[in-house]
Enzyme design. Structure first.
Site, PDB file in Angstrom:
ATOM      1  N   LYS A   1       0.618  -5.099   0.823  1.00  0.00           N
ATOM      2  CA  LYS A   1       0.418  -4.425   2.050  1.00  0.00           C
ATOM      3  C   LYS A   1      -0.154  -5.245   3.101  1.00  0.00           C
ATOM      4  O   LYS A   1      -1.242  -5.898   2.659  1.00  0.00           O
ATOM      5  CB  LYS A   1      -0.487  -3.169   1.860  1.00  0.00           C
ATOM      6  CG  LYS A   1      -0.442  -2.080   3.012  1.00  0.00           C
ATOM      7  CD  LYS A   1      -1.414  -0.921   2.468  1.00  0.00           C
ATOM      8  CE  LYS A   1      -1.458   0.013   3.477  1.00  0.00           C
ATOM      9  NZ  LYS A   1      -2.352   1.162   3.157  1.00  0.00           N
TER      10      LYS A   1
ATOM     11  N   SER B   1      -0.295   5.693   4.024  1.00  0.00           N
ATOM     12  CA  SER B   1      -0.009   4.740   5.058  1.00  0.00           C
ATOM     13  C   SER B   1       0.968   3.444   4.455  1.00  0.00           C
ATOM     14  O   SER B   1       1.339   2.722   4.855  1.00  0.00           O
ATOM     15  CB  SER B   1      -1.176   4.091   5.673  1.00  0.00           C
ATOM     16  OG  SER B   1      -2.095   3.677   4.704  1.00  0.00           O
TER      17      SER B   1
ATOM     18  N   SER C   1      -3.490   7.214   0.888  1.00  0.00           N
ATOM     19  CA  SER C   1      -2.193   6.629   1.148  1.00  0.00           C
ATOM     20  C   SER C   1      -1.315   5.692   0.282  1.00  0.00           C
ATOM     21  O   SER C   1      -0.564   4.922   0.495  1.00  0.00           O
ATOM     22  CB  SER C   1      -2.841   5.403   2.362  1.00  0.00           C
ATOM     23  OG  SER C   1      -3.131   6.175   3.342  1.00  0.00           O
TER      24      SER C   1
END
Lengths: 492, 102, 489
Positions: free
Chosen positions: C82, C157, C181
């Site tokens: 990420k 997210s 998330s």
């Protein structure tokens, strides 16, 4: 001081701690041996943590906690075993994270005091100044101002500090100066601060307010920031007090603001360009677990606490026979005390015998030179070895006290061996009684009139004869011996 | 906790504290959204917290992590410059350049 | 495509051992798939580094004859990171214009440990800007497409990472979980998403959103792989004061241990099955729970009464911490400076010009957080929220005396259409109601696929265990995943 007014003063002192590394990262806290901090390239001393890179995290340096405890114990504080770091949020270019990690509602030390000595109207006074709190925090970087831009250097960012906050107990600039000196002496004596004021190891903010005498409502206070010398702190306070009184008397109001001291102009001036609301939005630092100090650790620090200046001073007076004044000067900084004790050790023999002679020089010529040049003892070439030899030569009458001062001043800059300096400057005293008697005889013979006047009672003329004889020997006569010979010959 | 007055003045003040520049449009929008959000989160004012409840700042209950006072040499790039200035937008003589301060 | 055949670490490693696949082949194929994709799951592909790592992996394979699983548990495995985790020399943007050009000068610990275990990093995945969002629609570089349902959000997210794993662009991906998330996008996309106990994996190198809530965790196609990644990444890090010194367990070896369902007390919180939760989600999760009961577990009805306050607490505490964590984005030492940034009268304006790089959701949260900490409001908001957080934690401590593990839904709904919730922040925030309590209390939580809704959109079941019982979450997860045949997964 205007007798209709009372001055209320509080001091906040920021002390850089003499640890090897910064408070939250492993970067060096000081320049390497032989390099001055000022010579380090900008940002050479940085890492992801102290430059606030995204994702970097703080890790607490154990030594910082130990030093903070030591300082708290030395200043009679209560040590808060569970203390918490908080974030102080504000924006400034030398503050890389946009917040400073400090301590807010739960600092490591509280409710202490320092006893000070100062002169008021010629009289020695003592007073106890309360210490509200001592807390740990990180230092910010430095901004360098160029013409149309500024440069940020983060070498100093994250260097460990303790902030020592006094109660508003001081009522005069003299008290404030004495307090600042007392705290300086303590933190250097216990080894938590290097004491180099030129490099910003020890910085003082003064909170100044005035109120009509007899009132119990404190006036609005102004803060004078970053005063880095004892002399300036007293001057700045004196100026600020006058300024505030004049302002109030002319119908104005003192504004709560930050001011700076301009030593060239001898004035304080306001720092703010506009009204600034400082909402620091303190909250507990979530990246650090609250500090928990074990009783065992606290006891260890307490038992290992080095001798405090007050204890040292008492010892110098009782064991070494020094005067209160001299003992006070020697213990005013760890550097001076250490220099004194090393010199004493090098001379050896009866400590009491040489203590006075050494302290005369340290409190006298050495202190004078330090003040004149605004320099720390560590930066000069004079060493305890030098001073030990100088005092030895004095004691054995090889050089006079005046001669000693000259050697000190020369060795200060050159670091040369004492005997080299004595030879080159021709400082050897004439102590040969034969030569001295000859010189005195000659002066007496050449001044029969004064001899008669002396013998008829004008004792003051002794100085004339001694002076003339001294001149005749080119200033090299042992003054004590000379005086004794002159007196003897004149009375016979 | 009384429902505080969320108005544009408050949003401007807070935005200034946070160094955010907002257009008038944004101020209006955020003020409205903030009203709604605060209207919701205000429910915690009704929670009765037992006497002596320690606020929770971290889920961990561990001994204070501390490190030894040992130097970790600062990192440099192959050309000998401090590594931390590598991401900098503007530097002069390896200092971070910013507009003149004060 | 290779990624249809090889979905787990053991599948890849077995293929390596049998010499039917090489790391270079797998990596090259994966990179090509990423290049060709339209999901916008990646903000950066790390072609050179990936191929170099793959070559190295094949060398090691050649040396040892078989994959040396003990020393290189992730040898040659394509993994995506990420884009809020830093790697030295590799651009990290946090999906924000603020960091569009940021090349970090150091590598985070968790990521470093993966690479040392032999992982092949294929790229940095898209996310909601600074991890703030629940749909991956807040990225400054475009939204992410759901892996199997075009037009739908993957969740957020960590939307990019969830999509990358499901779509086969990697075998595993890292995400971060502050309020859900990892778990929520895992549920939306139909993959395994694990948020370990707070403090189990180092946060050093994770760009902070909310310091007391953030945790790094893996997205995988199997619970077993989740255990492997946890074992590689987890454990004390001296660079993170909030990382636990508690010794790591052999998660990978233990995950496959047969779980004794009989005697396992499974808590079902009544507050997680309220009206706001979609019927299809409730149905799917309840069916899974029934299966668990059939295996012999004891179902215990429990109550976590402070659950209704969780979102409020979170949207005070998290945004407050975030408002402070994001203060460092000032354009002084890193970040994008607008061309006119230096031409200001007042330094405050310099900051404002630089911080105009933030997107609207980030600005919104900074404003809210700054407000909640400010003088006059701190007591009523931040301080009170921290007290209620303690009550939420106490709820969990209490129920874990009556049960060993908690099961429930992950999100109130399945994936929604792009734009459906974007204009209503509060609606978006309420999506997190079932995942937030776990972060507030610092507990381990996992989402494992358990079913589908009428449209076919994936549904996940959430497994929550006490602090540092990551092993239990993994065991239960693995047993469920390998045993449950329902849900049409």
């Amino acid at each position: 001081m205007n007798p209709e007014w009372e001055v209320v003063l509080g001091l906040e002192i920021h002390t850089q701690l003499a640890t090897n590394t910064k408070i939250f990262c492993g970067c060096p806290a000081r320049a390497p041996e032989g390099v001055s901090v000022a010579d380090l390239g900008p940002n050479a001393n940085t890492c992801p943590v102290c430059t606030g890179q995204p994702g970097a995290l703080p890790v607490l340096n154990r030594k910082v906690v130990e030093f903070a405890m030591r300082a708290g114990l030395a200043m009679n504080c209560e040590i808060r075993k569970k203390n918490v770091f908080s974030r102080k949020n504000y924006f400034y270019p030398d503050l890389p994270k946009g917040y400073q990690i400090s301590q807010f509602d739960l600092p490591i030390c509280e409710k202490g005091y320092v006893d000070i000595e100062y002169k008021l109207g010629g009289k020695e006074q003592t007073k106890r100044i309360g210490i509200t709190r001592i807390h740990m925090e990180e230092d910010a970087g430095k901004n360098l101002h160029m013409d149309d831009f500024s440069l940020v250097n983060l070498n100093r960012a994250c260097v460990p500090l303790i902030e020592i906050v006094s109660e508003p107990d001081m009522r005069s600039a003299e008290e404030a100066g004495a307090y600042m000196r007392a705290v300086y002496a303590i933190v250097t004596a216990i080894g938590v601060c290097d004491g180099n004021m030129q490099e910003g190891n020890f910085r003082c903010d003064a909170n100044v307010s005035v109120m009509p005498k007899g009132s119990n409502k404190f006036g609005t206070r102004a803060e004078i920031k970053n005063v880095n010398s004892f002399r300036f702190v007293e001057k700045a306070i004196e100026y600020e007090v006058e300024r505030q009184i004049a302002l109030i008397q002319s119908g104005g109001k003192v504004v709560q603001e930050t001011r700076l001291w301009d030593s060239a102009k001898g004035q304080t001036f306001s720092m703010r360009s506009k009204e600034e609301a400082h909402d620091y939005r303190y909250f507990p630092e979530p990246d650090l677990i609250p500090v928990q100090i074990e009783e065992k650790w606290l006891e260890k620090v307490r038992s290992e606490l080095p001798e405090l200046p007050s204890q040292k001073k008492t010892r110098y007076i009782s064991e070494l026979g020094l005067s209160s004044y001299d003992a006070g000067v020697l213990t005013s900084s760890a550097a001076l005390a250490q220099f004194f004790e090393e010199t004493l050790k090098l001379i050896g023999g009866e400590a009491k015998a040489s203590a006075k002679a050494i302290s005369n020089h340290l409190a006298g010529e050495v202190s004078r030179l330090m003040n004149e040049e605004s320099v720390e003892l560590s930066a000069v070439k004079l060493t305890p070895k030098h001073l030990a030899e100088i005092v030895k030569l004095q004691t054995s009458n090889v050089i006079s006290s005046t001669g000693a001062k000259t050697v000190i001043a020369v060795a200060w800059k050159s670091g040369e061996a004492v005997d080299v300096i004595v030879d080159r400057e021709g400082l050897k005293q004439v102590s040969d009684t034969g030569a001295l008697e000859k010189a005195v005889d000659a002066i007496i013979a050449a001044n029969p009139g004064q001899v008669a006047e002396y013998r008829s009672g004008k004792e003051k003329l002794l100085g004339f004869f001694v002076g003339q004889a001294m001149k005749a020997t080119g200033g090299k006569a042992n003054p004590g011996m000379l005086q004794e010979i002159v007196r003897r010959k004149l009375s016979s | 906790m009384a429902t505080i007055e969320v108005n544009e003045a408050l949003v401007r003040k807070v935005a200034d504290l946070a160094r955010l520049a907002l257009t008038d449009e944004e101020v209006r929008l955020y003020a409205n959204q903030m009203k709604v959000t605060l209207g919701y989160v205000d429910q915690i004012s009704k929670v009765v917290v037992p006497e002596g409840t320690e606020p929770m700042v971290t889920p961990l209950e561990i001994a204070t992590p501390m490190r030894e006072d040992r130097v970790v040499p600062p990192m440099t790039t192959p050309d000998g410059k401090p590594k931390m200035i590598r991401p900098a937008p503007e530097t002069v003589y390896e200092g971070f350049k910013v507009p003149p301060i004060l | 495509m290779l990624n249809e055949k090889y979905r787990t670490i053991s599948q890849v490693h077995d293929a390596f051992d049998r010499k039917e696949l090489s790391s270079v082949d797998l990596t090259r194929d994966t990179l090509a798939a990423i290049r060709a994709s339209k999901h916008n799951a990646f903000l950066l592909t790390m072609e050179d580094r990936a191929m170099a790592a793959a070559k190295m992996a094949d060398q090691i394979l050649l040396q040892h004859g078989k994959v040396p699983r003990d020393t290189h548990p992730l040898l040659g495995i394509p993994i995506a990171i990420k884009d809020n985790m830093v790697i030295d020399g590799v651009r990290t943007t946090c999906a924000s214009k603020m960091l569009e050009n940021y090349i970090p000068p150091y590598t985070g610990t968790a990521v470093d440990r993966l690479e040392k275990a032999g992982a092949v990093f294929v790229g940095k995945t898209n996310l909601d800007e600074f991890a703030m969002g629940g749909s991956n629609e807040n990225s400054a570089f475009g939204p992410v497409e759901h892996p199997t349902f075009p037009g739908y959000v993957p969740g957020g997210s960590s939307g990019g990472s969830a999509t990358a794993v499901k779509a086969g662009f990697c075998i595993a991906a890292l995400g971060s979980d502050t309020g859900g998330s990892i778990r929520q996008p895992a549920s939306y996309c139909g993959v395994v998403g694990f948020k370990p106990t707070y403090g189990r994996i180092s946060r050093y190198g994770l760009v902070a959103f909310a310091s007391s809530l953030d945790q790094i965790g893996p997205f995988t196609n199997s619970v077993e792989d989740s255990a492997t990644l946890l074992e590689v990444m987890g454990g004390h890090d001296p660079l993170d004061s909030t990382s636990s010194e508690r010794p790591k367990e052999p998660y990978a070896a233990n995950v496959r241990k047969k779980l004794e369902w009989k005697g396992l007390r499974v808590g079902i919180p009544k507050e997680y099955f309220i009206d706001g939760v979609d019927p299809s989600v409730k149905k799917s999760v309840k069916e899974a729970i029934e299966w668990v009961a059939k295996q012999g577990a004891t179902i215990v009805d429990i109550s976590l009464p402070n659950t209704p306050y969780a979102v409020s607490v979170y949207y005070i505490v998290a945004v407050s911490e975030a408002s402070s964590n994001l203060a460092r984005f000032d354009g002084v030492r890193f970040g994008v400076r607008p061309p006119n940034a230096m031409e200001v009268e007042d330094i405050a304006d310099f900051y404002k010009r630089v911080r105009a790089n933030f997107g609207p959701e980030v600005k919104r949260r900074i404003i809210l957080g700054t407000f909640a900490l400010s003088s006059g409001y701190y007591d009523a908001y931040f301080h009170k929220a921290c007290q209620v957080r303690r009550l939420i934690k106490n709820d969990f401590d209490r129920v874990f005396k009556e049960c060993d593990v908690i099961l429930g839904p992950v999100a109130p709904s399945t994936a929604f259409k792009k734009g459906e919730k974007a204009s209503d922040p509060l609606k978006m925030y309420l999506n997190d109601i079932l995942t937030i309590p776990c972060n507030l209390a610092g507990l381990p939580g996992m989402s494992v696929p358990c079913g589908k809704d009428e449209k076919g959109l994936p549904i996940g079941i959430q497994i929550i265990a006490p602090q540092f019982r990551d092993d239990l979450v993994l065991n239960v997860g693995h047993a469920f995943e390998t045993g449950y045949t329902g849900g049409g997964r």
